[in-house]
Enzyme design. Structure first.
Site, mmCIF file in Angstrom:
data_model
loop_
_atom_site.group_PDB
_atom_site.id
_atom_site.type_symbol
_atom_site.label_atom_id
_atom_site.label_comp_id
_atom_site.label_asym_id
_atom_site.label_seq_id
_atom_site.Cartn_x
_atom_site.Cartn_y
_atom_site.Cartn_z
ATOM 1 N N TYR A 28 0.931 -1.041 0.092
ATOM 2 C CA TYR A 28 -0.001 0.090 -0.013
ATOM 3 C C TYR A 28 0.804 1.439 -0.111
ATOM 4 O O TYR A 28 0.853 2.184 1.023
ATOM 5 C CB TYR A 28 -0.974 -0.021 1.100
ATOM 6 C CG TYR A 28 -2.304 0.494 0.879
ATOM 7 C CD1 TYR A 28 -3.027 -0.090 -0.124
ATOM 8 C CD2 TYR A 28 -2.473 1.944 1.154
ATOM 9 C CE1 TYR A 28 -4.248 0.511 -0.369
ATOM 10 C CE2 TYR A 28 -3.734 2.498 0.697
ATOM 11 C CZ TYR A 28 -4.623 1.836 0.064
ATOM 12 O OH TYR A 28 -5.738 2.479 -0.513
ATOM 13 N N HIS A 33 7.393 5.645 0.796
ATOM 14 C CA HIS A 33 8.167 4.457 0.323
ATOM 15 C C HIS A 33 8.820 5.119 -0.799
ATOM 16 O O HIS A 33 10.129 4.581 -1.208
ATOM 17 C CB HIS A 33 6.937 3.655 -0.027
ATOM 18 C CG HIS A 33 6.351 2.689 0.949
ATOM 19 N ND1 HIS A 33 4.897 2.962 1.207
ATOM 20 C CD2 HIS A 33 6.754 1.947 2.110
ATOM 21 C CE1 HIS A 33 4.552 2.577 2.372
ATOM 22 N NE2 HIS A 33 5.785 1.643 2.831
#
Length: 276
Positions: A28, A33
């Site tokens: 997700y 990230h």
């Protein structure tokens, strides 16, 4: 970008003559990230990302079953970010026997570890497995979970793991809310309320820099967090970083860390104060 899901595919695909930057995730994906991928891309020949929702780091009453998952979305984002190899294993792949696990002896009984018993045993177990498989040159972790970063650094040092751990800064919304996969659980009103967490932490850091003692800083931070509507404080702590011992006037770095529970999401955040 190549996608592999088995140990055999991964080992067959990984090069032996290139530097590898590794970004382990639970999927997700969000901008936090992507910032890890950007750092890995800049410093290595090859970027490997893993997506695996690790069951051993979830307690019996936590959100394993409803943890957000969307592999097609994640695949698209990883490809656009420049990931070269995406490792997407099953639980059976990562725990073929589940015969042994890492046990954390220091630093796991404070902050998140105080209420999430066994959580960091699960974290370090999966990190150990992934490091053994990928054998990265460098691995990238965000400081939003600063306790996790500290424990991984300690594990690498204690077990002589030949990987460089790269700390990466917290990526935030314009409001100051730390990016997190669990933010999807928040209502619009809760997102607005949750933005007060970082403001409270920023004020606490300014209070510490102004020369106030640690107890006063903690008390003021706690009072600010109590003002956030429809939330409950899990913890407010000031600890030495990265040892995670009690902070003192001798600490060169102090981690001011909090966890706040909303209706469907428990949010963590922190700031690190450095002496001088």
């Amino acid at each position: 970008m190549k996608i592999v899901s088995t140990v055999e595919e991964l080992r067959h695909t990984l090069p032996t003559d290139q530097t590898i930057g590794f970004v382990p995730t639970m999927g997700y994906l969000h901008e936090g990230h992507m910032s890890l991928v950007e750092n890995a891309r800049r410093e290595n020949d090859l970027v490997v990302m893993s997506i695996f929702v690790n069951p051993t780091q979830f307690g019996p009453n936590e959100d394993l079953d409803r943890y957000p998952r969307d592999f097609e979305r994640d695949e698209k984002l990883a490809r656009e970010a420049g990931v070269d190899l995406l490792f997407y294993p099953t639980t059976e792949t990562m725990y073929p026997l589940d015969m042994a696990r890492v046990t954390v002896r220091k630093g796991a009984d404070v902050l998140c570890g105080a209420s999430r018993l066994g959580h960091f045993d699960g974290v370090l177990t999966i990190v150990s497995k992934l490091f053994n498989l990928v054998q990265p040159t460098r691995a990238y972790f965000g400081l939003k979970d600063a306790q996790q970063v500290a424990l991984i650094e300690g594990y690498v040092r204690d077990y002589f793991v030949p990987v460089e751990i790269r700390r990466c800064p917290i990526i935030r919304e314009e409001t100051g809310l730390a990016k997190s996969s669990r933010n999807v659980y928040l209502s619009d009103t809760e997102k607005e309320d949750a933005s007060q967490i970082f403001k409270a932490l920023t004020t606490a850091r300014e209070t510490l820099e102004a020369g106030h003692d640690l107890e006063e800083v903690k008390q003021r931070l706690t009072e600010r967090l109590h003002e956030i509507p429809n939330s409950q404080i899990d913890y407010v702590e000031l600890v030495d970083y990265p040892t995670l011992a009690d902070a003192s006037s001798d600490s060169k770095e102090i981690l001011m860390a909090v966890a706040v529970q909303f209706e469907r999401a428990r949010l963590i955040d922190n700031v690190i104060w450095k002496k001088g």
